[in-house]
Write a protein that holds these residues in place. Structure first.
Motif: not given
Ligand code: LIP
Length: 270
Positions: A72-74, A87-94, A160-162, A189-191, A204-208, A213-215
Motif C-alpha cells: 500500500g502507498e501508506e 492499493i492507492d487508498p485515495i488517489d488524488g488526495t490533494s 501529472g505534476w508533483s 489524480c493519475g489513476a 494521453g497521460y504523462l507523469e514523470n 500503487w498509482d498505476v
Molecule cells: C497523486 C497522483 C498524481 C500525482 C500526485 C500524487 P496521491 O497520488 O495520483 O498523479 O500527480 O502528485 O502523487 O498522492 O493522491 O495518492
C-alpha cells in the motif's frame, strides 16, 4: 503463469471490498475551504481516510486470501505472495482533502511482475472501472476502448505534476505538447487520468514521477482498451517511482517522439 480463474475470483470480491472502502471515503471527505490533511512533502498530502481505507482493504483481503501479498502507498509491503494486491487508498488526495471531485480508490492485482486485474472506484462520479488481463475492461459495465484520435490539433493530453518534477521539465513538456497543437491539462489524480485514456475521454497521460500503487490497476485497463504505454514495470516501476506515458494508438508516434518516450506494442485485440 497464473490461473485466470483465480484472478476472476479475486476480482469479484475486490469490487465489493473497494466499493465498501470508497463509500467510507466519500462519507469522510473534508468540506471545501482549505486542505484538511497532513503533508508528506511539498503539495503531497495524506489524510486519516487514506490510512483507514488502506487498513480496511488490507484486513479484508488478508482474511479472504491470506496467501496473497499486499503493498500500500501508506504502509508499504505488508505481505508476500504469488499474487500481490497493490492499493492507492485515495488517489488524488490533494483533491480529496479540498472537497474536490477528482479522486478514487485504486486496487490492482499483480501475478509476479504482471498486472492482471484492477478496480478503480470514483464515488464523486459514481464510476467503477474494472479490468482483467486478456478478458477486457469496463466502466460501469460498458466496454472500454482508447480514443481513435489521430490529429494532435484535436487531442487532449494530461500531464501529472508533483514537487519531485522540476518546473523547467514540466514547462518543457507542456511546450512540446502545445507546439504540436495539443491542449495540456493537469488533474491531480493519475489513476483517473490513466482511466480516462483507457475510456477514450483523454488521448494521453504523462507523469514523470509516479508509483506502482498509482498505476497498477490502470495498467490493466490500458492494456485491455488498446492504449500504448511506456515500459513502466520493465524500467523498474515494481520497486521505485518511474515515469509513465499512456497514449491512444493514433497519436502514439507523434506524442512519444515529441516527449522523448518509447512505448510498448499493445498486442491485445489487434
Ligand atoms: C497523486 C497522483 C498524481 C500525482 C500526485 C500524487 P496521491 O497520488 O495520483 O498523479 O500527480 O502528485 O502523487 O498522492 O493522491 O495518492
Amino acid at each position: 503463469m497464473y490461473d485466470p480463474a483465480l484472478v476472476e475470483q479475486r476480482l469479484s470480491l475486490a469490487q465489493i471490498i473497494v466499493a465498501e472502502a470508497a463509500s467510507m471515503a466519500r462519507d469522510k471527505q473534508p468540506a471545501p475551504g482549505r486542505p484538511q490533511a497532513l503533508t508528506k512533502g511539498l503539495q503531497d498530502y495524506v489524510t486519516e481516510t487514506d490510512i483507514a481505507v488502506e487498513a480496511y482493504v488490507s484486513k479484508r483481503l488478508a482474511s479472504a486470501f491470506p496467501e496473497d501479498g499486499f503493498v500500500g502507498e501508506e504502509g508499504g509491503r505488508a505481505r508476500e505472495g504469488a499474487f500481490t494486491w497493490v492499493i492507492d487508498p485515495i488517489d488524488g488526495t490533494s483533491n480529496y482533502a479540498r472537497g474536490r471531485e477528482r479522486w478514487c480508490v485504486s486496487l490492482g492485482l499483480m501475478a509476479g511482475h504482471v498486472p492482471v486485474a484492477g478496480v478503480i472506484n470514483a464515488p464523486p462520479t459514481n464510476e467503477v472501472y474494472i479490468a482483467q488481463r486478456d478478458k477486457g475492461a469496463w466502466l460501469n459495465g460498458h466496454p472500454l476502448r482508447a480514443a481513435t484520435v489521430h490529429e494532435p490539433r484535436t487531442a487532449m493530453v494530461e500531464i501529472g505534476w508533483s514537487a519531485m518534477v522540476s518546473p523547467t521539465l514540466y514547462a518543457q513538456q507542456a511546450k512540446a505538447l502545445l507546439d504540436i497543437g495539443i491542449a495540456p491539462r493537469t488533474g491531480g489524480c493519475g489513476a483517473l487520468a490513466l482511466s480516462d485514456v483507457a475510456s477514450g475521454r483523454l488521448d494521453g497521460y504523462l507523469e514523470n514521477v509516479i508509483n506502482l500503487w498509482d498505476v497498477a490497476a490502470a495498467l490493466v485497463l490500458l492494456h485491455e482498451a488498446g492504449a500504448r504505454v511506456s515500459p513502466f514495470i520493465e524500467s523498474g516501476g515494481l520497486t521505485t517511482s518511474r515515469p509513465i506515458l499512456a497514449v491512444a494508438e493514433g497519436l502514439a508516434e507523434i506524442v512519444s517522439r515529441s516527449l522523448g518516450f518509447s512505448l510498448e506494442k499493445n498486442t491485445f485485440n489487434c
